[in-house]
Design a protein around this motif. Structure first.
Motif, PDB file in Angstrom:
ATOM      1  N   LEU A  81       0.864  -1.185   0.000  1.00  0.00           N
ATOM      2  CA  LEU A  81       0.000   0.000   0.000  1.00  0.00           C
ATOM      3  C   LEU A  81       0.903   1.238   0.000  1.00  0.00           C
ATOM      4  O   LEU A  81       1.230   1.797   1.047  1.00  0.00           O
ATOM      5  N   PRO A  82       1.318   1.690  -1.171  1.00  0.00           N
ATOM      6  CA  PRO A  82       2.311   2.770  -1.253  1.00  0.00           C
ATOM      7  C   PRO A  82       1.817   4.121  -0.751  1.00  0.00           C
ATOM      8  O   PRO A  82       2.631   4.989  -0.428  1.00  0.00           O
ATOM      9  N   ALA A  83       0.493   4.324  -0.671  1.00  0.00           N
ATOM     10  CA  ALA A  83      -0.035   5.621  -0.239  1.00  0.00           C
ATOM     11  C   ALA A  83      -0.381   5.656   1.249  1.00  0.00           C
ATOM     12  O   ALA A  83      -0.748   6.709   1.773  1.00  0.00           O
ATOM     13  N   LEU A  84      -0.263   4.513   1.933  1.00  0.00           N
ATOM     14  CA  LEU A  84      -0.716   4.439   3.321  1.00  0.00           C
ATOM     15  C   LEU A  84       0.185   5.252   4.248  1.00  0.00           C
ATOM     16  O   LEU A  84       1.402   5.062   4.279  1.00  0.00           O
ATOM     17  N   LYS A  85      -0.440   6.152   5.002  1.00  0.00           N
ATOM     18  CA  LYS A  85       0.276   6.998   5.972  1.00  0.00           C
ATOM     19  C   LYS A  85      -0.049   6.617   7.415  1.00  0.00           C
ATOM     20  O   LYS A  85       0.806   6.741   8.298  1.00  0.00           O
ATOM     21  N   LEU A  86      -1.274   6.163   7.661  1.00  0.00           N
ATOM     22  CA  LEU A  86      -1.725   5.857   9.019  1.00  0.00           C
ATOM     23  C   LEU A  86      -2.344   4.478   9.066  1.00  0.00           C
ATOM     24  O   LEU A  86      -3.239   4.160   8.277  1.00  0.00           O
ATOM     25  N   LEU A  87      -1.886   3.676  10.047  1.00  0.00           N
ATOM     26  CA  LEU A  87      -2.468   2.356  10.297  1.00  0.00           C
ATOM     27  C   LEU A  87      -2.729   2.235  11.786  1.00  0.00           C
ATOM     28  O   LEU A  87      -1.816   2.354  12.606  1.00  0.00           O
ATOM     29  N   SER A  88      -3.990   2.006  12.151  1.00  0.00           N
ATOM     30  CA  SER A  88      -4.379   1.915  13.566  1.00  0.00           C
ATOM     31  C   SER A  88      -4.967   0.551  13.870  1.00  0.00           C
ATOM     32  O   SER A  88      -5.936   0.118  13.236  1.00  0.00           O
ATOM     33  N   LEU A  89      -4.375  -0.133  14.880  1.00  0.00           N
ATOM     34  CA  LEU A  89      -4.781  -1.477  15.287  1.00  0.00           C
ATOM     35  C   LEU A  89      -5.096  -1.517  16.779  1.00  0.00           C
ATOM     36  O   LEU A  89      -4.989  -2.569  17.417  1.00  0.00           O
TER      37      LEU A  89
END
Length: 480
Positions: A81-89
């Motif tokens: 996912l080259p555009a992903l800036k934020l991942l929340s788990l």
């Protein structure tokens, strides 16, 4: 594993923004919702998801998987996912993160997996591939430590949240992180700060170590924190600090040492803190503050000294006060005697402090310092325990003088009556009464001397009793 949309010739005629919005929604995983405002956001929170969805829109810039039932993150769990800036788990049941689980997220800036109670271990290569990571939140997990080399591939990391874990020492993984600006380690089980615990953190601006079990700080433990601005060290078990604990912290603006076990404040602690604006020393067991403690705090605005065991605050301790705007002194057993007269005047003049309840002397116990009367006798302050507080100072002086003169007059009259009642003895001793002014004229006898001795004795006793606030008692009229 991102979803690529097959484009048709008709789509080429649509504006780019419309195409992006359509692609984001078209590739949205089941049980999730996707929105396209400024960028593509994938919202999968509170969806009951037990596994990471297999596909996400390639345009996704933010993915929210909070409050689900995720248990395991496999390698490349999110694909590319080259555009992903934020991942929340946050708030899942994750127990293990496979090394390389975040590979394919080369541009990820913020990663959050807080409140996963089953994560007790992280592999050295957990964050492999996240070279642009700036903010990492792994708070409130079950971590006892993290590998020393875990952040080798994160040179851009600036903010790390590790609070509410089980660290017994500051992880060595943070040493040498030149770009780290914020470090949150509160509510762990840290017992000491070693001389090398924070080495190389030259960019750190915010450090939170509150609510740990720290009872030892080594000399030089903070020597590299030259840009530190906010330092929370409250609610630990500190009984003392190194002589020059905060040497070099010239940019520090807020220091919180409240809620410890300190009994003494040394004048050497704060010598370099010329930019300090807020200082918390509340909720300790302070008995003494050394003279000169605050003399270099030329930027101090707020000082918290409440909830200690302070009984007095001598003026030399508190000088000089430059820009102080608030001073908190409540919940101390203040002895409101003449040593605090300056504080009462300062309080009335500047209105910067309230609530200074007196614990003693008993005559003013329960009163605020502002209600205490300090009288003066011959220019010298008289403690309130020695005065009748319901009487104004001028009235006190006048009443005392009148009662004293009255007593002396009665004593003289008593001596005269005795002399006149025993004329033979008076003549034998050469003591005569002057008929014009009623005064005793001295001969060579002993009654004149005895009368003078009695009067002098009464004067001494009266002054003594008056000074200790017991002038209403009957003084002894004879001396031995």
């Amino acid at each position: 594993r991102c979803f690529f949309v097959n484009t048709f010739s008709v789509l080429c005629l649509l504006p780019q923004a419309v195409l992006t919005r359509w692609a984001c929604v078209r590739a949205c995983p089941a049980s999730c919702s996707c929105t396209q405002e400024k960028s593509c956001s994938v919202l999968c929170d509170r969806s009951g998801i037990a596994e990471v969805p297999k596909e996400f829109p390639c345009e996704a810039s933010a993915i929210n998987l909070d409050k689900n039932a995720l248990k395991f993150l496999s390698e490349r769990a999110f694909g590319t996912l080259p555009a992903l800036k934020l991942l929340s788990l946050d708030h899942n049941n994750i127990s293990f993160i496979t090394p390389g689980a975040f590979k394919g997220l080369a541009n990820l800036v913020e990663l959050k997996f807080a409140n996963n109670d089953y994560i007790s271990y992280l592999h050295t290569r957990t964050f492999s591939g996240l070279k642009k990571l700036v903010r990492l939140d792994m708070s409130n997990c079950n971590l006892f430590n993290i590998p020393d080399r875990i952040f080798l591939e994160q040179p851009a990391l600036k903010e790390v949240l590790c609070f509410e874990n089980h660290f017994r020492r500051i992880p060595g993984a943070f040493r040498g992180m030149e770009n780290l600006t914020h470090l949150y380690l509160e509510r762990n089980r840290i017992e000491a700060v070693a001389y090398n615990s924070l080495l190389g953190l030259g960019s750190l601006k915010y450090l939170n170590l509150q609510e740990n079990r720290i009872n030892v700080i080594h000399d030089g433990a903070f020597q590299d924190l030259l840009r530190l601005e906010n330092f929370y060290f409250n609610d630990n078990l500190l009984c003392d600090l190194p002589r020059f604990a905060f040497r070099g912290l010239v940019r520090l603006k807020m220091l919180n040492l409240g809620g410890n076990l300190l009994t003494n404040v040394s004048k050497t602690w704060f010598g370099d803190l010329v930019e300090l604006e807020v200082l918390y020393l509340d909720r300790n067991q302070l008995l003494n503050i050394e003279e000169g403690t605050f003399e270099n705090l030329t930027s101090l605005i707020t000082l918290h000294l409440n909830s200690n065991n302070l009984t007095t605050l001598p003026l030399p301790v508190f000088q000089p006060v430059y820009l102080l705007g608030r001073l908190f002194l409540f919940r101390n057993p203040w002895v409101c005697d003449c040593s605090l007269e300056w504080l009462k005047g300062w309080k009335e003049s500047y209105q910067l402090v309230r609530d200074i309840p007196c614990a003693s002397p008993s005559s003013v116990a329960g009163l605020d310092l502002s209600e205490v009367v300090f009288a003066r006798v011959n220019g010298t302050c008289v403690d309130p325990g020695e005065l009748n507080l319901t009487t104004a100072p001028s009235e006190i002086a006048s009443t005392t003088e009148n009662r004293f003169n009255s007593l002396i007059s009665k004593l003289l009259q008593q001596e005269i009556r005795e002399e006149m009642g025993n004329g033979t003895e008076s003549l034998r001793n050469g003591t005569l009464l002057d008929p014009e002014d009623g005064r005793l004229s001295a001969g060579v006898g002993g009654h004149r001397a005895q009368a003078s001795q009695s009067i002098l004795c009464v004067i001494a006793v009266w002054l003594f009793l008056d000074l200790i606030g017991r002038s209403d008692m009957n003084p002894c009229l004879s001396c031995t």
